[in-house]
Design a protein around this motif. Structure first.
Motif, PDB file in Angstrom:
ATOM      1  N   GLY A  35       0.864  -1.227   0.035  1.00  0.00           N
ATOM      2  CA  GLY A  35       0.042  -0.017  -0.083  1.00  0.00           C
ATOM      3  C   GLY A  35       0.820   1.321  -0.065  1.00  0.00           C
ATOM      4  N   ASN A  36       0.164   2.327  -0.077  1.00  0.00           N
ATOM      5  CA  ASN A  36       0.955   3.621  -0.108  1.00  0.00           C
ATOM      6  C   ASN A  36       0.697   4.403   1.220  1.00  0.00           C
ATOM      7  N   VAL A  37      -0.020   3.984   2.350  1.00  0.00           N
ATOM      8  CA  VAL A  37      -0.241   4.764   3.584  1.00  0.00           C
ATOM      9  C   VAL A  37       1.139   5.245   4.152  1.00  0.00           C
ATOM     10  N   GLY A  38       1.202   6.283   4.457  1.00  0.00           N
ATOM     11  CA  GLY A  38       2.341   6.670   5.350  1.00  0.00           C
ATOM     12  C   GLY A  38       3.550   6.487   4.715  1.00  0.00           C
ATOM     13  N   THR A  39       4.767   6.494   5.484  1.00  0.00           N
ATOM     14  CA  THR A  39       6.274   6.213   4.694  1.00  0.00           C
ATOM     15  C   THR A  39       6.985   5.161   5.450  1.00  0.00           C
ATOM     16  N   LEU A  40       7.370   3.978   4.676  1.00  0.00           N
ATOM     17  CA  LEU A  40       8.127   3.129   5.151  1.00  0.00           C
ATOM     18  C   LEU A  40       9.443   3.708   5.783  1.00  0.00           C
ATOM     19  N   LEU A  41       9.823   3.366   6.769  1.00  0.00           N
ATOM     20  CA  LEU A  41      11.176   3.700   7.252  1.00  0.00           C
ATOM     21  C   LEU A  41      11.997   2.702   7.351  1.00  0.00           C
ATOM     22  N   GLU A  53       5.569   5.047   9.133  1.00  0.00           N
ATOM     23  CA  GLU A  53       5.236   6.295   9.831  1.00  0.00           C
ATOM     24  C   GLU A  53       4.191   6.957   9.233  1.00  0.00           C
ATOM     25  N   VAL A  54       3.263   7.361  10.242  1.00  0.00           N
ATOM     26  CA  VAL A  54       2.248   8.179   9.770  1.00  0.00           C
ATOM     27  C   VAL A  54       2.039   9.668  10.804  1.00  0.00           C
ATOM     28  N   PRO A  55       1.296  10.701  10.384  1.00  0.00           N
ATOM     29  CA  PRO A  55       1.230  11.818  11.306  1.00  0.00           C
ATOM     30  C   PRO A  55       0.465  11.527  12.506  1.00  0.00           C
ATOM     31  N   ALA A  56       1.198  12.235  13.567  1.00  0.00           N
ATOM     32  CA  ALA A  56       0.514  12.040  14.799  1.00  0.00           C
ATOM     33  C   ALA A  56      -0.914  12.222  15.002  1.00  0.00           C
ATOM     34  N   GLN A  57      -1.467  13.352  14.196  1.00  0.00           N
ATOM     35  CA  GLN A  57      -2.836  13.667  13.991  1.00  0.00           C
ATOM     36  C   GLN A  57      -3.678  12.501  13.351  1.00  0.00           C
ATOM     37  N   GLY A  58      -4.405  11.926  14.346  1.00  0.00           N
ATOM     38  CA  GLY A  58      -5.230  10.820  13.466  1.00  0.00           C
ATOM     39  C   GLY A  58      -4.577   9.413  13.583  1.00  0.00           C
ATOM     40  N   ALA A  59      -3.305   9.211  14.219  1.00  0.00           N
ATOM     41  CA  ALA A  59      -2.487   8.051  14.118  1.00  0.00           C
ATOM     42  C   ALA A  59      -3.404   6.973  15.038  1.00  0.00           C
ATOM     43  N   PRO A  60      -3.152   5.700  14.565  1.00  0.00           N
ATOM     44  CA  PRO A  60      -3.626   4.884  15.760  1.00  0.00           C
ATOM     45  C   PRO A  60      -2.989   4.948  17.132  1.00  0.00           C
ATOM     46  N   PRO A  96      -5.364   2.557   6.211  1.00  0.00           N
ATOM     47  CA  PRO A  96      -5.320   3.318   7.275  1.00  0.00           C
ATOM     48  C   PRO A  96      -6.002   2.800   8.469  1.00  0.00           C
ATOM     49  N   GLY A  97      -5.136   2.811   9.730  1.00  0.00           N
ATOM     50  CA  GLY A  97      -5.944   2.432  10.660  1.00  0.00           C
ATOM     51  C   GLY A  97      -6.603   1.006  10.912  1.00  0.00           C
ATOM     52  N   ALA A  98      -5.894   0.273  10.459  1.00  0.00           N
ATOM     53  CA  ALA A  98      -6.356  -1.240  10.506  1.00  0.00           C
ATOM     54  C   ALA A  98      -5.133  -2.249  10.596  1.00  0.00           C
ATOM     55  N   GLY A  99      -5.659  -3.450  10.957  1.00  0.00           N
ATOM     56  CA  GLY A  99      -4.518  -4.596  11.316  1.00  0.00           C
ATOM     57  C   GLY A  99      -4.844  -5.222  12.472  1.00  0.00           C
ATOM     58  N   HIS A 100      -3.677  -5.645  12.952  1.00  0.00           N
ATOM     59  CA  HIS A 100      -3.617  -6.646  14.186  1.00  0.00           C
ATOM     60  C   HIS A 100      -2.458  -6.008  15.234  1.00  0.00           C
TER      61      HIS A 100
END
Length: 271
Positions: A35-41, A53-60, A96-100
């Motif tokens: 996927g293309n959500v956030g940035t892979l570090l 990496e995802v922005p702090a606002q709205g992050a899990p 976004p905002g999903a997983g385990h």
């Protein structure tokens, strides 16, 4: 020449029926899988899972609460925000905002969690003070991160010897939980894993709905037992017998396997 070109193209793609080398579902490309959500570090969680990496606002977000169980062990509750558990799409693209989640005991993975509740048996926790950690992951097994740090929560846990008082972080005193007793089960399945081989050979264990089955497993290497369909997991310490007691409250055919070595231990046929 045409046949040779087809063979080379086949080998360069997915192996043409060979075993997949990625976690994502068959039929998806690497781009579709990650996927293309956030940035892979370039950094990872310490176990080879790259941080996303995802922005702090709205992050899990996640918080962990631990409560002693009246019969055995502890009940863990994960309170999540901006996040939902998606067991059906594990191995697919990062949404976004999903997983385990992963559960660790003193830095050692104990289980993969597909929901907000998990029962931790007393047999899996040695006597003494310990740190529990839960960490959130995307469906493609990358770890959600904010400001370069994984999204996780910790809690302290103290296990005492049988007959002693159990100390907890909130200061309460209760009787120490007892390890699971296989005699409380209707059926017992005993399995040994050694040098990558399962003994006795995997077979079907037939159960009536509502029966309790005890899975007693001894592995020569550290691993994790997983009961498909029930989303039950059990840490398998190297060289030590571990027991999981399961109530067969749903019908169907369910495989019991190991996570790391990918071995089928038995199949539970519940009628």
């Amino acid at each position: 020449m045409l046949a040779l070109a087809l063979l080379l193209a086949c080998g360069a793609a997915t192996g043409c029926g060979g075993r997949a080398t990625t976690h994502h579902k068959p039929g998806t490309s690497h781009e579709q899988a990650s996927g293309n959500v956030g940035t892979l570090l370039t950094t990872d969680d310490g176990a080879g899972h790259r941080l996303r990496e995802v922005p702090a606002q709205g992050a899990p977000e996640v918080q962990l609460a631990v409560r002693p169980d009246s019969e055995d062990g502890w009940n863990l509750q994960l309170a999540v925000k901006n996040y939902r558990f998606t067991p059906d799409s594990t191995g697919g693209a990062a949404l976004p905002g999903a997983g385990h989640a992963h559960l660790e005991l003193d830095g050692r993975k104990v289980a993969r969690l597909y929901g907000p509740w998990f029962h931790l048996p007393a047999a899996q926790v040695p006597e003494g003070a310990h740190t529990l950690t839960v960490r959130l992951y995307a469906d493609d097994h990358t770890a959600w991160a904010v400001s370069g740090k994984p999204v996780e929560a910790t809690a302290q846990l103290t296990a005492t010897a049988p007959g002693a008082s159990a100390g907890h972080s909130h200061g309460e005193t209760e009787a120490a939980p007892k390890p699971p007793d296989p005699q409380q089960a209707d059926r017992t399945v005993t399995v040994t894993v050694r040098d990558g081989k399962v003994s006795p050979a995997p077979a079907r264990t037939e159960l009536r709905r509502g029966e309790r089955v005890a899975l007693r497993v001894t592995s020569d290497r550290a691993d994790t037992l997983h009961v498909h369909g029930y989303d039950k997991e059990l840490a398998l310490p190297a060289g030590q017998e571990a027991t999981l007691i399961l109530t067969a409250d749903r019908t169907g055919l369910f495989e019991v396997e190991t996570h790391e070595s990918n071995l089928v231990l038995t199949q539970l046929l519940v009628r």
